[in-house]
Structures are given as structure tokens and as C-alpha cells.
Write a protein that holds these residues in place. Structure first.
Motif, PDB file in Angstrom:
ATOM      1  N   LEU A 149      -1.044   2.167 -11.628  1.00 16.46           N
ATOM      2  CA  LEU A 149      -0.729   3.459 -12.243  1.00 16.46           C
ATOM      3  C   LEU A 149      -1.658   4.553 -11.737  1.00 16.46           C
ATOM      4  CD1 LEU A 149      -0.066   2.285 -15.910  1.00 16.46           C
ATOM      5  CD2 LEU A 149       1.623   3.277 -14.355  1.00 16.46           C
ATOM      6  N   ALA A 150      -2.915   4.219 -11.523  1.00 21.29           N
ATOM      7  CA  ALA A 150      -3.874   5.210 -11.017  1.00 21.29           C
ATOM      8  C   ALA A 150      -3.480   5.687  -9.630  1.00 21.29           C
ATOM      9  CB  ALA A 150      -5.279   4.619 -11.002  1.00 21.29           C
ATOM     10  N   ALA A 151      -2.994   4.761  -8.775  1.00 23.17           N
ATOM     11  CA  ALA A 151      -2.566   5.151  -7.432  1.00 23.17           C
ATOM     12  C   ALA A 151      -1.378   6.108  -7.504  1.00 23.17           C
ATOM     13  CB  ALA A 151      -2.209   3.906  -6.625  1.00 23.17           C
ATOM     14  N   PHE A 152      -0.424   5.813  -8.398  1.00 22.75           N
ATOM     15  CA  PHE A 152       0.731   6.690  -8.547  1.00 22.75           C
ATOM     16  C   PHE A 152       0.309   8.061  -9.068  1.00 22.75           C
ATOM     17  CE2 PHE A 152       4.144   8.543 -11.087  1.00 22.75           C
ATOM     18  CZ  PHE A 152       5.191   8.543 -10.170  1.00 22.75           C
ATOM     19  N   ARG A 153      -0.550   8.072 -10.084  1.00 23.41           N
ATOM     20  CA  ARG A 153      -0.956   9.347 -10.678  1.00 23.41           C
ATOM     21  C   ARG A 153      -1.780  10.176  -9.705  1.00 23.41           C
ATOM     22  NH1 ARG A 153      -2.214   6.140 -16.291  1.00 23.41           N
ATOM     23  NH2 ARG A 153      -0.089   6.255 -17.129  1.00 23.41           N
TER      24      ARG A 153
ATOM     25  N   GLU B  54      -1.200  10.331  -6.515  1.00 29.76           N
ATOM     26  CA  GLU B  54      -0.221  10.989  -5.637  1.00 29.76           C
ATOM     27  C   GLU B  54       0.476  12.143  -6.347  1.00 29.76           C
ATOM     28  OE1 GLU B  54       0.097  10.682  -2.481  1.00 29.76           O
ATOM     29  OE2 GLU B  54      -1.428   9.118  -2.457  1.00 29.76           O
ATOM     30  N   VAL B  55       0.757  11.972  -7.641  1.00 27.11           N
ATOM     31  CA  VAL B  55       1.337  13.083  -8.398  1.00 27.11           C
ATOM     32  C   VAL B  55       0.349  14.252  -8.438  1.00 27.11           C
ATOM     33  CG1 VAL B  55       2.116  13.855 -10.674  1.00 27.11           C
ATOM     34  CG2 VAL B  55       2.843  11.624  -9.795  1.00 27.11           C
ATOM     35  N   ALA B  56      -0.919  13.952  -8.667  1.00 25.46           N
ATOM     36  CA  ALA B  56      -1.942  15.006  -8.687  1.00 25.46           C
ATOM     37  C   ALA B  56      -2.009  15.720  -7.342  1.00 25.46           C
ATOM     38  CB  ALA B  56      -3.300  14.406  -9.043  1.00 25.46           C
ATOM     39  N   ALA B  57      -1.873  14.955  -6.252  1.00 25.47           N
ATOM     40  CA  ALA B  57      -1.897  15.574  -4.920  1.00 25.47           C
ATOM     41  C   ALA B  57      -0.700  16.498  -4.733  1.00 25.47           C
ATOM     42  CB  ALA B  57      -1.904  14.479  -3.847  1.00 25.47           C
ATOM     43  N   LEU B  58       0.480  16.078  -5.231  1.00 26.27           N
ATOM     44  CA  LEU B  58       1.653  16.943  -5.154  1.00 26.27           C
ATOM     45  C   LEU B  58       1.444  18.230  -5.944  1.00 26.27           C
ATOM     46  CD1 LEU B  58       4.715  14.518  -5.616  1.00 26.27           C
ATOM     47  CD2 LEU B  58       4.178  15.886  -3.609  1.00 26.27           C
ATOM     48  N   LEU B  59       0.884  18.089  -7.128  1.00 23.38           N
ATOM     49  CA  LEU B  59       0.623  19.276  -7.960  1.00 23.38           C
ATOM     50  C   LEU B  59      -0.371  20.205  -7.293  1.00 23.38           C
ATOM     51  CD1 LEU B  59       0.392  17.452 -11.404  1.00 23.38           C
ATOM     52  CD2 LEU B  59       2.221  18.982 -10.679  1.00 23.38           C
ATOM     53  N   ASP B  60      -1.366  19.636  -6.634  1.00 21.05           N
ATOM     54  CA  ASP B  60      -2.368  20.457  -5.931  1.00 21.05           C
ATOM     55  C   ASP B  60      -1.739  21.207  -4.771  1.00 21.05           C
ATOM     56  OD1 ASP B  60      -4.368  19.723  -7.634  1.00 21.05           O
ATOM     57  OD2 ASP B  60      -5.192  18.164  -6.339  1.00 21.05           O
ATOM     58  N   ARG B  61      -0.803  20.544  -4.068  1.00 24.85           N
ATOM     59  CA  ARG B  61      -0.172  21.193  -2.906  1.00 24.85           C
ATOM     60  C   ARG B  61       0.807  22.286  -3.305  1.00 24.85           C
ATOM     61  NH1 ARG B  61      -0.010  15.850  -0.732  1.00 24.85           N
ATOM     62  NH2 ARG B  61       2.231  15.617  -1.140  1.00 24.85           N
ATOM     63  N   THR B  62       1.338  22.182  -4.531  1.00 21.59           N
ATOM     64  CA  THR B  62       2.277  23.188  -5.022  1.00 21.59           C
ATOM     65  C   THR B  62       1.750  23.691  -6.360  1.00 21.59           C
ATOM     66  OG1 THR B  62       4.010  21.783  -4.074  1.00 21.59           O
ATOM     67  CG2 THR B  62       4.738  23.682  -5.347  1.00 21.59           C
ATOM     68  N   PRO B  63       0.745  24.573  -6.325  1.00 23.31           N
ATOM     69  CA  PRO B  63       0.030  24.908  -7.567  1.00 23.31           C
ATOM     70  C   PRO B  63       0.853  25.667  -8.599  1.00 23.31           C
ATOM     71  CG  PRO B  63      -0.732  26.260  -5.745  1.00 23.31           C
ATOM     72  CD  PRO B  63       0.168  25.237  -5.151  1.00 23.31           C
TER      73      PRO B  63
ATOM     74  N   GLY C 107       0.794  -1.231   0.000  1.00 23.53           N
ATOM     75  CA  GLY C 107       0.000   0.000   0.000  1.00 23.53           C
ATOM     76  C   GLY C 107       0.821   1.273   0.000  1.00 23.53           C
ATOM     77  N   VAL C 108       2.160   1.153  -0.047  1.00 26.19           N
ATOM     78  CA  VAL C 108       3.032   2.336  -0.058  1.00 26.19           C
ATOM     79  C   VAL C 108       3.155   2.854  -1.490  1.00 26.19           C
ATOM     80  CG1 VAL C 108       5.356   3.217   0.395  1.00 26.19           C
ATOM     81  CG2 VAL C 108       4.327   1.540   1.948  1.00 26.19           C
ATOM     82  N   THR C 109       3.022   4.151  -1.664  1.00 29.25           N
ATOM     83  CA  THR C 109       3.242   4.794  -2.959  1.00 29.25           C
ATOM     84  C   THR C 109       4.375   5.795  -2.822  1.00 29.25           C
ATOM     85  OG1 THR C 109       0.913   4.555  -3.559  1.00 29.25           O
ATOM     86  CG2 THR C 109       2.212   6.142  -4.817  1.00 29.25           C
ATOM     87  N   PHE C 110       5.361   5.686  -3.688  1.00 23.31           N
ATOM     88  CA  PHE C 110       6.551   6.546  -3.651  1.00 23.31           C
ATOM     89  C   PHE C 110       6.590   7.321  -4.963  1.00 23.31           C
ATOM     90  CE2 PHE C 110      11.474   6.372  -2.855  1.00 23.31           C
ATOM     91  CZ  PHE C 110      11.503   7.752  -2.777  1.00 23.31           C
ATOM     92  N   VAL C 111       6.492   8.643  -4.870  1.00 20.62           N
ATOM     93  CA  VAL C 111       6.746   9.511  -6.025  1.00 20.62           C
ATOM     94  C   VAL C 111       8.174  10.026  -5.852  1.00 20.62           C
ATOM     95  CG1 VAL C 111       6.058  11.549  -7.323  1.00 20.62           C
ATOM     96  CG2 VAL C 111       4.318  10.180  -6.161  1.00 20.62           C
ATOM     97  N   PRO C 112       9.155   9.429  -6.546  1.00 20.64           N
ATOM     98  CA  PRO C 112      10.561   9.773  -6.285  1.00 20.64           C
ATOM     99  C   PRO C 112      11.001  11.059  -6.973  1.00 20.64           C
ATOM    100  CG  PRO C 112      10.442   8.035  -7.909  1.00 20.64           C
ATOM    101  CD  PRO C 112       9.018   8.340  -7.522  1.00 20.64           C
TER     102      PRO C 112
ATOM    103  N   CYS D  67      10.584   1.096  -7.077  1.00 16.98           N
ATOM    104  CA  CYS D  67      10.577   0.502  -8.415  1.00 16.98           C
ATOM    105  C   CYS D  67       9.303   0.880  -9.164  1.00 16.98           C
ATOM    106  CB  CYS D  67      10.707  -1.022  -8.310  1.00 16.98           C
ATOM    107  SG  CYS D  67      12.361  -1.581  -7.807  1.00 16.98           S
ATOM    108  N   GLU D  68       8.164   0.844  -8.470  1.00 16.18           N
ATOM    109  CA  GLU D  68       6.905   1.215  -9.122  1.00 16.18           C
ATOM    110  C   GLU D  68       6.897   2.704  -9.480  1.00 16.18           C
ATOM    111  OE1 GLU D  68       3.342  -0.092  -7.253  1.00 16.18           O
ATOM    112  OE2 GLU D  68       3.822  -2.211  -7.539  1.00 16.18           O
ATOM    113  N   GLY D  69       7.487   3.530  -8.622  1.00 15.17           N
ATOM    114  CA  GLY D  69       7.520   4.965  -8.903  1.00 15.17           C
ATOM    115  C   GLY D  69       8.357   5.304 -10.124  1.00 15.17           C
ATOM    116  N   ILE D  70       9.522   4.651 -10.263  1.00 12.43           N
ATOM    117  CA  ILE D  70      10.352   4.865 -11.447  1.00 12.43           C
ATOM    118  C   ILE D  70       9.626   4.349 -12.686  1.00 12.43           C
ATOM    119  CG2 ILE D  70      12.497   4.201 -12.599  1.00 12.43           C
ATOM    120  CD1 ILE D  70      13.788   4.051  -9.779  1.00 12.43           C
ATOM    121  N   ALA D  71       9.103   3.116 -12.589  1.00 10.90           N
ATOM    122  CA  ALA D  71       8.449   2.490 -13.738  1.00 10.90           C
ATOM    123  C   ALA D  71       7.206   3.258 -14.174  1.00 10.90           C
ATOM    124  CB  ALA D  71       8.087   1.047 -13.408  1.00 10.90           C
TER     125      ALA D  71
END
Length: 481
Positions: free
Chosen positions: A463-467, A469-478, A321-326, A361-365
Motif C-alpha cells: 500500500l505504501a508503494a501505491f500511495r 505513486e499517487v503522491a507523485a502524481l499529485l505533485d506533478r499536477t498540483p 516491482g511494477v506499480t499501476f495507478v489506474p 489488481c493491486e491498483g484497484i484493490a
């Protein structure tokens, strides 16, 4: 047929050299470390002298181990690393600012109104990753003396006295007119570099000069930026084919043929190479942190090095259940948000090192999948597979994860050091103009092929879980600073 050639790959963390014989393959190897300094504020520097000494040391090692003379030398370079130097003496006037460096972000923010014009002119988005913003920063903050260029021009000058760069490396500056393959006065003006003395743009396969740095007089006949050299060595020479190199970062390039194709999906359009006066182009996407993210986990004590990825990651069935956006140096294509920071989410008391490794590995891939999706959209046709090389391809876990998320076969190069092999090929083309690219490049063969091991639905879920988290990062830093 002529004799062996010396191929030198001057990279971010070290320099590799191969002596390549057309009949016997690699007959001598050498390497020397380079130690970039990672500093606060996203600054990454390296002593220029260490770049030159690593080239000479690695080259001499390879020649010594080969035990026979070579007919020519080829040099591959980092691409976007820059420095100022004295063109009369060759002495550096600044440290070399490495491609990963982010110090030019304020300059990019100032130039934002010109971003679209620059993209149309040069094929590159406005980002500190590329050379021109760094060059502008050097001129503004460090020195107005000498010349300011990418590192290859300095190395070539020290080796031969010539003041040149190849067309593909020039294409990494954001100062090249992509259609004319010539320096753009308008791009120079936008970056505040009007009047700068720029190196002559030459073909990748042509005599540049003679070097005595390796002990005897050897003609320098091959020049190419690192990722494009790997593209050539992977025999990715037809439109619609692609390769990804997993090194300090991960770099995906797709061949587009004899015309530049402007991207509408966040990629980079650039010169693949210019051989015999004929230009080939490619689409290019970057993941800023791959092996550098592994190094980060190592420095935290989670693993002891890249060799731990498979045993540690394989100790658990999934990421728990861990998601890493590296995004440890920001996010590159297709987002171009160097201001973002990485994130680790889904942590629990049961989270262990294996979960972190699998999440990395999932974050890079997942980022590489984003690049292949963008390539397919720009080309109007999906890729049928991916050829890969680089140190991290030794991780079966990462390669299987890549095939799973990509839902395509991943073919691992059987040939190590493909960047050096690519520039060795162009050195041979410069030595023997009658050769074809197919004759100069070693035959492609994979050492392993990873097929998808999960369903398309499972891949889409990950992929949806990773994306998300990326969307959440973008929202936090608009907005980027």
C-alpha cells in the motif's frame, strides 16, 4: 404473497432484467448491450434511444423466458447520467452524457468558491462525476429547451408518463438538500439551474404508474439508483457494514442509518433509500476505473479479456516491482482529482503481461482500501469485513489481492446481478406495503470468502508503494485545471 416481479437494471454497458419469484428465485433473465462512446477530452456519451430499447429488450427477454406474468416492475439506473428532453413528447434533445464524462470540469472550476457550501447542503463534493455540473453544461452549451434530468426520469416518463425520480437518485445530482430530502433552491441557484422544472422526488417503494412497454400492463412500483440497489441486496442495512461493487468502476457504500453523516475524509454522504417515507443514508466512495481499466489492457493487446486476469496474472508470483495507478479517468474519492492521469512505473525489460495484470489488481484493490480506511475514520470504528459483487468478483486473483491489502475477509455474493435483485426487492415492497425489508431481500450467502494471505506488514508495504505513486502524481499536477 403476490407473484413474480420484473427487475430491470439499466447500466453503463448494458441492461439486465430478471423475473424474480418470491418462492422459486430467478425464473427468467434477459440482457441487452448499451454502447457508450468514449471520446477525446474525457467525453462519454450514449444514444438515449439505446438506453430505452435495451430496457424494453432485456425486460421482454426475461418475461419470455419466465413464461408467466409478473405483478410489478422495478427499475434501477446509472445515477449520474443526464440528458435534456421534451416533457411533452418524451423525445431526447441531446445525447445522454454518461456519469464518467468529464466535460463539466470548467464549470466545477468556476463554482469552486461554493464547493464547501454545496458539500454541506448536498453531501457531495464538487466534481463533474455528479449530475448537476453536467446539467449546467447542457444548459450552457447545448440547449435551453425542455427539461434536463438524470436518465431515470426520462426512462420512467417513456415507460409510464410520470415525471419522477427516487430520493436516492436525486441525491446523486448535487441538487438535493440532504437533510430535508427535497430539491435545494440554493444548490439550483449555484449551478445556474434556477427555474428548472425538476421531477417529483418519490420513495423507492411506491406505485409510479403503469407501463405497457413489456407487452402487458404492469405497475412500476420500484425505483432505485444502481449502487444503492446493490447495497440493499447485499443486506447491508445496519450502520458500519459495507459492500463494494466491481463493475465499470468500483463503488463502496457503507450504511450510516437514519441520519446523514457528513464526511471529513473525502467520501460522499448520500441517501441510501427512502422506503415508506423513512430515509436511510450511506457513505459512498468511488474508483472510476475497474472493469474499464481491464478493457483498456484488453484493447492494448496485453490480455484478451477479463477471463485472462487469473491465468495471465497467476503465471508470475508478484507484480515484479511494477506499480499501476489506474487513474484512466482521474482519481475519485478520497482525492477527487479528475484531472489526473494514470501511471505505470517500475517497468523493465523483464516486465511481462502477468506483472501488468497483477499491478492492475493491486491498483484497484489499493484504492478500495483507501475507501474503507476513510469509512472507518468517518464512522469511528473499523469495518469487520467487506461484501462484494459485480463482474470482476469472478477474478480470484483480484479478490485475493483485495483481501490481502485490506487485511479483512472479502465475501463474494453468491447471487449474481445484485443491483437487479435490490430493485426487485423494492418493487415487491411497493407492491406489498406490509412486507419488511428483511422479507423482501433474498437471504445473504457468500459463494466464496477470501481471507488475507499475506502479513499486515507486507500489505502495508504494498500500500505504501501505491500511495507513493499517487503522491507523485499529485505533485506533478498540483492544481486541477
Amino acid at each position: 404473497m403476490t407473484g413474480p416481479v420484473l427487475a430491470v437494471d439499466q447500466g453503463t454497458s448494458g441492461t439486465k432484467a430478471l423475473v424474480i419469484c418470491p418462492e422459486r428465485g430467478v425464473i427468467g433473465t434477459g440482457s441487452a448491450p448499451v454502447n457508450p462512446r468514449y471520446q477525446s477530452g474525457g467525453r462519454v456519451e450514449v444514444d438515449p434511444a439505446s438506453l430505452l430499447s435495451s430496457v424494453v429488450e432485456a425486460g421482454r427477454q426475461a418475461l419470455s423466458r419466465a413464461g408467466e406474468p409478473v405483478a410489478a416492475v422495478g427499475l434501477a439506473n446509472q445515477g449520474e447520467t443526464v440528458l435534456a428532453w421534451d416533457p411533452d413528447t418524451g423525445e431526447p434533445l441531446t445525447e445522454a452524457i454518461v456519469w464518467q464524462d468529464r466535460r463539466a470540469e470548467p464549470i466545477c472550476a468556476e463554482l469552486a468558491p461554493h464547493a464547501e457550501e454545496l458539500a454541506q447542503l448536498t453531501g457531495l463534493p464538487l466534481d463533474p462525476y455528479f449530475a448537476a455540473p453536467k446539467m449546467a453544461w447542457v444548459r450552457r452549451e447545448l440547449t435551453r429547451e425542455g427539461v434536463v434530468t438524470t436518465s431515470d426520469a426520462w426512462l420512467i416518463h417513456r415507460l409510464t408518463g410520470a415525471f419522477v425520480t427516487d430520493a436516492a437518485t436525486a441525491g446523486r445530482t448535487q441538487l438535493l438538500d440532504l437533510d430535508r430530502v427535497a430539491w435545494s433552491p440554493r444548490a439550483l441557484d449555484i449551478h445556474g439551474l434556477t427555474g428548472e422544472r425538476m421531477p417529483e422526488i418519490v420513495d423507492s417503494d411506491g406505485p409510479v404508474g403503469i407501463t405497457e412497454a413489456f407487452g402487458t400492463k404492469i405497475p412500476l412500483t420500484g425505483l432505485l439508483v444502481d449502487q444503492q440497489a446493490a447495497l440493499l441486496a447485499q443486506s447491508v442495512t445496519e450502520p458500519g457494514t459495507a459492500k463494494c461493487t466491481y463493475g465499470t468502476g468500483a463503488f463502496l457504500l457503507a450504511q450510516t442509518g437514519s441520519r446523514p453523516r457528513r464526511t471529513s475524509n473525502g467520501l460522499v454522504s448520500c441517501v441510501a433509500w427512502r422506503l415508506g417515507g423513512r430515509t436511510s443514508y450511506c457513505l459512498d466512495g468511488q474508483v472510476y476505473t475497474a472493469a474499464s481499466a481491464v478493457r483498456w489492457l484488453t484493447e492494448l493487446g496485453v490480455i484478451s479479456g477479463a477471463a485472462d486476469l487469473d491465468p495471465v496474472g497467476s503465471a508470475v508470483p508478484d507484480s515484479g516491482g511494477v506499480t499501476f495507478v489506474p487513474a484512466l479517468a482521474g482519481l475519485a474519492a478520497p482525492w477527487w482529482r479528475g484531472d489526473l492521469r494514470g501511471s505505470l512505473t517500475g517497468l523493465g525489460l523483464d516486465t511481462g503481461p502477468g506483472h501488468l495484470v497483477r499491478a492492475l489488481c493491486e491498483g484497484i484493490a489499493a484504492q478500495v482500501v483507501g475507501l474503507t480506511d476513510a469509512v472507518a475514520a468517518d464512522l469511528g470504528t473499523p469495518l469487520t469485513g467487506l461484501r462484494v459483487d459485480g463482474g470482476l468478483t469472478r477474478s480470484a486473483l483480484l479478490m485475493q489481492t483485495q483481501a490481502d491489502l485490506l487485511q479483512l475477509p472479502v465475501e463474494v455474493s453468491a447471487l449474481p446481478d445484485v443491483t437487479a435483485l435490490g430493485v426487485g426487492a423494492v418493487a415487491r415492497l411497493g407492491l406489498e406495503p406490509g412486507l419488511t425489508v428483511e422479507q423482501a431481500v433474498p437471504a445473504w450467502k457468500p459463494s466464496a470468502v477470501y481471507e488475507p494471505g499475506i502479513s499486515a506488514a507486507q500489505a502495508a508495504e504494498r500500500l505504501a508503494a501505491f500511495r507513493a505513486e499517487v503522491a507523485a502524481l499529485l505533485d506533478r499536477t498540483p492544481t486541477a485545471p
